[in-house]
Design a protein around this motif. Structure first.
Motif, PDB file in Angstrom:
ATOM      1  N   LEU A  31       0.812  -1.106   0.179  1.00 23.58           N
ATOM      2  CA  LEU A  31      -0.143  -0.012  -0.066  1.00 23.58           C
ATOM      3  C   LEU A  31       0.974   1.283  -0.043  1.00 23.58           C
ATOM      4  CD1 LEU A  31      -3.012  -0.506   2.354  1.00 23.58           C
ATOM      5  CD2 LEU A  31      -3.002  -0.323   0.030  1.00 23.58           C
ATOM      6  N   PRO A  32       0.740   2.196  -0.940  1.00 28.97           N
ATOM      7  CA  PRO A  32       1.758   3.242  -1.133  1.00 28.97           C
ATOM      8  C   PRO A  32       1.365   4.036   0.387  1.00 28.97           C
ATOM      9  CG  PRO A  32      -0.576   3.491  -2.493  1.00 28.97           C
ATOM     10  CD  PRO A  32      -0.690   2.229  -2.009  1.00 28.97           C
ATOM     11  N   GLN A  33       0.459   4.186   0.949  1.00 32.20           N
ATOM     12  CA  GLN A  33       0.191   4.918   2.162  1.00 32.20           C
ATOM     13  C   GLN A  33       1.308   4.846   3.144  1.00 32.20           C
ATOM     14  OE1 GLN A  33      -2.116   3.223   0.635  1.00 32.20           O
ATOM     15  NE2 GLN A  33      -4.047   3.811   0.942  1.00 32.20           N
ATOM     16  N   ARG A  34       1.912   3.325   3.022  1.00 34.30           N
ATOM     17  CA  ARG A  34       3.110   3.156   4.077  1.00 34.30           C
ATOM     18  C   ARG A  34       4.156   3.975   3.872  1.00 34.30           C
ATOM     19  NH1 ARG A  34       3.249  -1.909   6.688  1.00 34.30           N
ATOM     20  NH2 ARG A  34       1.708  -3.451   5.676  1.00 34.30           N
ATOM     21  N   ALA A  35       4.418   4.221   2.675  1.00 38.10           N
ATOM     22  CA  ALA A  35       5.716   5.102   2.192  1.00 38.10           C
ATOM     23  C   ALA A  35       5.426   6.669   2.423  1.00 38.10           C
ATOM     24  CB  ALA A  35       5.927   4.891   0.607  1.00 38.10           C
ATOM     25  N   GLU A 143      -0.812  16.820   8.503  1.00 37.40           N
ATOM     26  CA  GLU A 143      -1.935  16.542   7.700  1.00 37.40           C
ATOM     27  C   GLU A 143      -1.659  15.453   6.883  1.00 37.40           C
ATOM     28  OE1 GLU A 143      -4.925  17.019   7.815  1.00 37.40           O
ATOM     29  OE2 GLU A 143      -5.529  16.599   6.078  1.00 37.40           O
ATOM     30  N   LYS A 144      -0.537  15.433   6.178  1.00 34.35           N
ATOM     31  CA  LYS A 144      -0.133  14.553   5.152  1.00 34.35           C
ATOM     32  C   LYS A 144      -0.159  13.069   5.818  1.00 34.35           C
ATOM     33  CE  LYS A 144       2.867  14.742   1.201  1.00 34.35           C
ATOM     34  NZ  LYS A 144       4.207  15.376   0.887  1.00 34.35           N
ATOM     35  N   GLU A 145       0.461  13.131   7.189  1.00 35.42           N
ATOM     36  CA  GLU A 145       0.538  11.827   7.750  1.00 35.42           C
ATOM     37  C   GLU A 145      -0.897  11.427   8.236  1.00 35.42           C
ATOM     38  OE1 GLU A 145       3.403  11.569  10.879  1.00 35.42           O
ATOM     39  OE2 GLU A 145       2.518   9.683  11.701  1.00 35.42           O
ATOM     40  N   ARG A 146      -1.738  12.279   8.731  1.00 34.74           N
ATOM     41  CA  ARG A 146      -2.898  11.818   9.074  1.00 34.74           C
ATOM     42  C   ARG A 146      -3.772  11.309   7.858  1.00 34.74           C
ATOM     43  NH1 ARG A 146      -7.773  13.009   8.808  1.00 34.74           N
ATOM     44  NH2 ARG A 146      -7.437  14.528   7.479  1.00 34.74           N
ATOM     45  N   ALA A 147      -3.970  11.863   6.827  1.00 35.15           N
ATOM     46  CA  ALA A 147      -4.774  11.549   5.541  1.00 35.15           C
ATOM     47  C   ALA A 147      -4.113  10.341   5.293  1.00 35.15           C
ATOM     48  CB  ALA A 147      -4.440  12.694   4.636  1.00 35.15           C
ATOM     49  N   ALA A 148      -2.744  10.164   5.168  1.00 37.83           N
ATOM     50  CA  ALA A 148      -2.190   8.758   4.701  1.00 37.83           C
ATOM     51  C   ALA A 148      -2.783   7.698   5.704  1.00 37.83           C
ATOM     52  CB  ALA A 148      -0.779   8.802   4.591  1.00 37.83           C
ATOM     53  N   THR A 149      -2.630   7.808   7.114  1.00 39.00           N
ATOM     54  CA  THR A 149      -2.987   6.893   8.042  1.00 39.00           C
ATOM     55  C   THR A 149      -4.379   6.535   8.001  1.00 39.00           C
ATOM     56  OG1 THR A 149      -1.237   7.962   9.359  1.00 39.00           O
ATOM     57  CG2 THR A 149      -2.747   6.512  10.376  1.00 39.00           C
ATOM     58  N   GLU A 150      -5.041   7.695   7.907  1.00 40.16           N
ATOM     59  CA  GLU A 150      -6.705   7.411   7.576  1.00 40.16           C
ATOM     60  C   GLU A 150      -6.856   6.304   6.428  1.00 40.16           C
ATOM     61  OE1 GLU A 150      -9.396  10.641   8.093  1.00 40.16           O
ATOM     62  OE2 GLU A 150     -10.079  10.097   6.395  1.00 40.16           O
ATOM     63  N   SER A 151      -6.329   6.763   5.215  1.00 36.16           N
ATOM     64  CA  SER A 151      -6.603   5.992   4.115  1.00 36.16           C
ATOM     65  C   SER A 151      -5.871   4.402   4.217  1.00 36.16           C
ATOM     66  CB  SER A 151      -5.937   6.731   3.044  1.00 36.16           C
ATOM     67  OG  SER A 151      -5.557   5.860   1.825  1.00 36.16           O
TER      68      SER A 151
END
Ligand SMILES: [Zn+2]
Length: 239
Positions: A31-35, A143-151
């Motif tokens: 999952l790209p969110q990990r990176a 915010e970037k980390e929060r959004a990526a974590t949520e997704s």
């Protein structure tokens, strides 16, 4: 080996489930969110370091500003005192001259301090500007980390669910398969890291595509409806 038709169907279903589990795990891993989360955290660390340096610079400038302010206030107080002494001297020439020189000295020093104050003020303005930028960067990274974590939680949750349900289903299936067949399957799956069972297609192994010599095939079929591919070693459904 000879395998009951129902068991064979279950074996193929087990393989299907196992492959689904593998795919879901792989997708979860990729999952790209990990990176994205990792990148945001790494950047945040660097920006945090910058923030700490800026805070130190600012504290230093604040301290110098306070020192200059204190010195200037002390000088103003001295000026007032000396001026009072001049006023009280009532024209005592020597005393007035000496005091006036002192006053000149104070005035010069205060002018120098004023220039210093202005310079520190500009320095502080620059530091505050960068501090503002750094604060914005931190907010954006959070915010970037929060959004990526949520997704990640959302998408990852769906995949984890696939894995969870698949594993429950495979446990049930595995428990109803003959032990020997299950053991062969597990061993082959562990070795191949995925597809463990192939179907014969014409005279070739459906997994590795290798054509099997006719005589050998007749032999294998004579021994049962499931053999082992001589090329890839996978279980081969012969019927
Ligand atoms: Zn093969």
């Amino acid at each position: 080996m000879r395998v009951d038709t129902d068991d064979l169907a279950m074996l193929l279903k087990l393989q299907h489930i196992d492959l689904e589990i593998l795919r879901a795990k792989k997708r979860l891993e990729e999952l790209p969110q990990r990176a994205a989360i990792l990148e945001a955290r790494t950047k945040r660390k660097a920006v945090e370091q910058k923030r700490v340096r800026l805070d130190a610079l600012r504290a230093d400038a604040d301290q110098r500003l306070a020192n200059v302010g204190d010195e200037d206030a002390a000088l103003a107080e001295k000026q007032r005192r000396v001026q009072a002494e001049i006023d009280e001297a009532h024209g005592d020439y020597r005393s007035v001259e000496a005091r006036s020189k002192e006053l000149d000295g104070f005035a010069k020093r205060r002018a120098a301090l004023e220039a210093e104050l202005a310079a520190i003020g500009e320095e502080l303005e620059r530091i505050e500007g960068v501090q503002g930028q750094v604060a914005q960067m931190l907010v954006a990274l959070d915010e970037k980390e929060r959004a990526a974590t949520e997704s990640f939680v959302k998408e990852g949750g769906v995949l984890k669910d696939v894995v969870f349900r698949g594993e429950a289903e495979r446990t049930a299936l595995a428990s109803s398969l003959p032990e020997e067949l299950l053991a062969s399957y597990e061993k082959t799956a562990a070795r191949t890291g995925g597809v463990a069972v192939g179907r014969l297609q014409g005279e070739s192994c459906g997994a590795c595509r290798m054509a099997i010599e006719r005589g050998r095939l007749i032999d294998m079929k004579g021994q049962g409806n499931v053999g082992v591919c001589p090329q890839c070693g996978r279980l081969l459904v012969l019927e």
